[in-house]
Scaffold this active site. Structure first.
Site, PDB file in Angstrom:
ATOM      1  N   THR A 104       0.820  -1.213   0.000  1.00  0.00           N
ATOM      2  CA  THR A 104       0.000   0.000   0.000  1.00  0.00           C
ATOM      3  C   THR A 104       0.856   1.266   0.000  1.00  0.00           C
ATOM      4  O   THR A 104       0.558   2.232  -0.717  1.00  0.00           O
ATOM      5  CB  THR A 104      -0.950   0.015   1.221  1.00  0.00           C
ATOM      6  N   SER A 143      -6.947  -0.690  -6.691  1.00  0.00           N
ATOM      7  CA  SER A 143      -6.565  -1.023  -5.322  1.00  0.00           C
ATOM      8  C   SER A 143      -5.081  -1.370  -5.354  1.00  0.00           C
ATOM      9  O   SER A 143      -4.564  -1.790  -6.389  1.00  0.00           O
ATOM     10  CB  SER A 143      -7.374  -2.221  -4.818  1.00  0.00           C
ATOM     11  N   THR A 144      -4.433  -1.202  -4.229  1.00  0.00           N
ATOM     12  CA  THR A 144      -3.055  -1.698  -4.148  1.00  0.00           C
ATOM     13  C   THR A 144      -2.989  -3.161  -4.560  1.00  0.00           C
ATOM     14  O   THR A 144      -2.020  -3.604  -5.189  1.00  0.00           O
ATOM     15  CB  THR A 144      -2.520  -1.545  -2.708  1.00  0.00           C
ATOM     16  N   ASN A 145      -4.055  -3.914  -4.240  1.00  0.00           N
ATOM     17  CA  ASN A 145      -4.015  -5.359  -4.407  1.00  0.00           C
ATOM     18  C   ASN A 145      -4.068  -5.828  -5.856  1.00  0.00           C
ATOM     19  O   ASN A 145      -3.814  -6.999  -6.132  1.00  0.00           O
ATOM     20  CB  ASN A 145      -5.159  -5.996  -3.613  1.00  0.00           C
ATOM     21  N   THR A 190      35.870 -37.547 -12.073  1.00  0.00           N
ATOM     22  CA  THR A 190      34.656 -37.789 -11.293  1.00  0.00           C
ATOM     23  C   THR A 190      35.079 -37.967  -9.843  1.00  0.00           C
ATOM     24  O   THR A 190      36.067 -38.659  -9.553  1.00  0.00           O
ATOM     25  CB  THR A 190      33.916 -39.051 -11.785  1.00  0.00           C
ATOM     26  N   SER A 322      46.355 -10.116  -3.074  1.00  0.00           N
ATOM     27  CA  SER A 322      46.731 -10.197  -1.672  1.00  0.00           C
ATOM     28  C   SER A 322      47.467  -8.951  -1.218  1.00  0.00           C
ATOM     29  O   SER A 322      48.230  -8.349  -1.974  1.00  0.00           O
ATOM     30  CB  SER A 322      47.624 -11.424  -1.442  1.00  0.00           C
ATOM     31  N   SER A 323      47.227  -8.595   0.046  1.00  0.00           N
ATOM     32  CA  SER A 323      47.943  -7.467   0.636  1.00  0.00           C
ATOM     33  C   SER A 323      49.249  -7.916   1.268  1.00  0.00           C
ATOM     34  O   SER A 323      50.042  -7.078   1.700  1.00  0.00           O
ATOM     35  CB  SER A 323      47.066  -6.790   1.698  1.00  0.00           C
ATOM     36  N   LYS A 328      50.288 -12.767  -5.991  1.00  0.00           N
ATOM     37  CA  LYS A 328      49.114 -13.631  -5.920  1.00  0.00           C
ATOM     38  C   LYS A 328      47.946 -12.998  -6.667  1.00  0.00           C
ATOM     39  O   LYS A 328      47.645 -11.825  -6.497  1.00  0.00           O
ATOM     40  CB  LYS A 328      48.721 -13.874  -4.463  1.00  0.00           C
TER      41      LYS A 328
END
Length: 494
Positions: A104, A143-145, A190, A322-323, A328
């Site tokens: 609504t 209507s909202t509905n 697999t 990477s820091s 990397k």
């Protein structure tokens, strides 16, 4: 108290101050106080805002044609709706995407913005609702509905076209890689153990095929969204709507949106209460998410390394990983798609519970259903595009690594089993595993097959499902003749 910065508006609960320049009104102002939940306004979902404007425009034009709305008011409402569908005024759709009231507040936000924009078009001040009212005129016959689910469906149809396009492009990228890698032999696996050979092209072709299946399922789910309950008003009985309103509104919606497959529901009461179509769509989105995530898991695994993993393919390096570890590079694009998939799966659970929670003639939880679907589609669309453009298109094969893994694999003995027998093949495999020697070397040493037949059985064509016919003497010393595509060990042979 009203000030130069505010204007006073009145609703069921009394007076409330609204910012003087705001295009929304009293109901929206209360919703802002009541639902500070996610911090994400409906303005963030452009397709939904445009869909709401489309519904309101179609309704106004239907009511004008029925003599229920004046030409002047209709023209002003249409001008406001077209302004919104052109990208204007979206910032005034401020209601949170998570709100109580079965949508609504969203519908009222749309009514108020359109009413005030229409008043502006008429040269009247905002809030002058005696001239043009959010409910009496913008929401006439609605209507909202019926408005809210109709708008959600239109928004989703538009979004799903974009997702379908993104998945189709991604499928094409995988298919192109399949052709590029068609001649590169590798080991299939697999349960993470060596299985039998295949080509890298076949592996990427399977990725393309699975996306193609998902596109078909998505198209099927999209078709179900075309049935609308517009015109049913509150519970599907069409109370307060003119008998001619519904067909005229749907006709105009087709023309405004360009979605000509839109139809009215046969049973408006059922269509107003039921959200099964959203559950169905969510299930398809979950399917796509699960399969995309599995594909990304495969890409991450195949590219693992670069030296201590499988290292069969190289993903394009798009940023430092990477820091602390120099050099990397991480598979960040598949990782972000994985996370999108987890979100979509979570949204599916939310939608399932919200759908189940509906009661009697209405599901009050459509806002969270709509939000979840819109976000799932949006993120999947972006994720598919990023995966294709920033990852798959730039994948290269580590051909030397793939070749050496096939040469060293014990799995190739499976191709020899029909000819030398399962017991002999098992014995060869066991010796190869224990000694570290190659399968081919042991087969030749035991004289289980001559070179011509061995080469035929271990040819890339035969190993990957395209068996050749060769001319070679039989392993038991018989006269030379055609070797069948699937040579078998003679019954009773030692």
């Amino acid at each position: 108290m009203t000030s130069p910065q505010t204007r006073s508006e009145h609703d069921l609960l009394g007076d409330i101050d609204v910012p003087a320049g705001a295009y929304y009104g009293a109901h929206t102002a209360r919703a802002l106080l009541n639902f500070p939940i996610s911090g994400v306004p409906i303005a963030a979902h452009t397709h939904l805002v445009n869909a709401l404007a489309s519904v309101k425009q179609a309704a106004a034009e239907a009511n004008r044609s029925l003599g229920l709305l004046s030409e002047e008011r209709c023209a002003a409402i249409v001008a406001a709706c077209e302004r919104i569908r052109g990208g204007g005024l979206h910032e005034w759709f401020v209601v949170d995407t998570i709100a109580g009231g079965a949508g609504t507040s969203t519908n009222m936000n749309a009514n108020e913005v359109i009413a005030n924009a229409a008043l502006e078009h008429l040269g009247r001040p905002k809030g002058d609702y005696a001239v043009l009212h959010p409910l009496d005129h913008v929401n006439l016959g609605q209507s909202t509905n019926d408005v809210y689910p109709t708008a959600i469906k239109i928004a989703l149809i538009t979004q799903l076209a974009e997702l379908t396009e993104a998945l189709t492009e991604l499928r094409g990228t995988f298919a192109a890689k399949s052709e590029e890698f068609a001649g590169i032999l590798k080991m299939g696996r697999t349960q993470l153990q060596d299985a039998v050979p295949m080509t890298l092209g076949q592996e990427f072709g399977a990725f393309a095929t699975t996306l193609g299946e998902d596109i078909v399922r998505l198209q099927e789910a999209t078709r179900l969204l075309h049935e609308l309950n517009i015109g049913g008003t509150a519970i599907g009985t069409a109370l307060n709507a003119h008998p001619g309103y519904r067909p005229k509104t749907i006709e105009r919606l087709r023309e405004i949106t360009g979605i000509y497959e839109l139809i009215g529901a046969v049973d408006l009461i059922e269509a107003t209460a039921d959200v099964g179509v959203f559950v169905q769509l969510s299930g398809v989105l979950k399917r796509i998410a699960v399969k995309l995530s599995k594909t990304c898991n495969d890409l991450r695994l195949l590219s693992s390394g670069p030296r201590a993993g499988l290292g069969e393919i190289h993903l394009p390096a798009v940023q430092a990983g990477s820091s602390i570890m120099p050099g990397k590079v991480n598979p960040v694009i598949p990782e972000v798609v994985n996370q999108i998939a987890y979100e979509v799966i979570g949204h599916d659970v939310t939608i399932t519970m919200a759908a189940e929670g509906g009661q009697l003639q209405l599901n009050a939880f459509e806002p969270i259903i709509g939000r979840s679907l819109v976000e799932s589609i949006s993120h999947l669309t972006r994720g598919a595009r990023v995966l294709g453009e920033r990852c798959v298109a730039g994948i290269t094969a580590n051909s030397d690594r793939l070749e050496s893994m096939v040469a060293e694999s014990i799995g190739v003995v499976t191709a020899l089993s029909p000819t030398i027998g399962y017991a002999s093949a098992t014995s060869v495999a066991a010796e190869a595993l224990e000694s570290g020697r190659g399968v081919v070397e042991i087969v030749r040493e035991r004289k289980l097959l001559d070179d011509a037949v061995l080469d035929s059985l271990l040819s890339p064509e035969y190993l990957t499902g395209h068996p050749p016919t060769a001319l070679a003497p039989q392993p038991d010393g018989a006269d030379s003749g055609p070797v069948p595509a699937h040579p078998r060990r003679p019954e009773g042979a030692g």
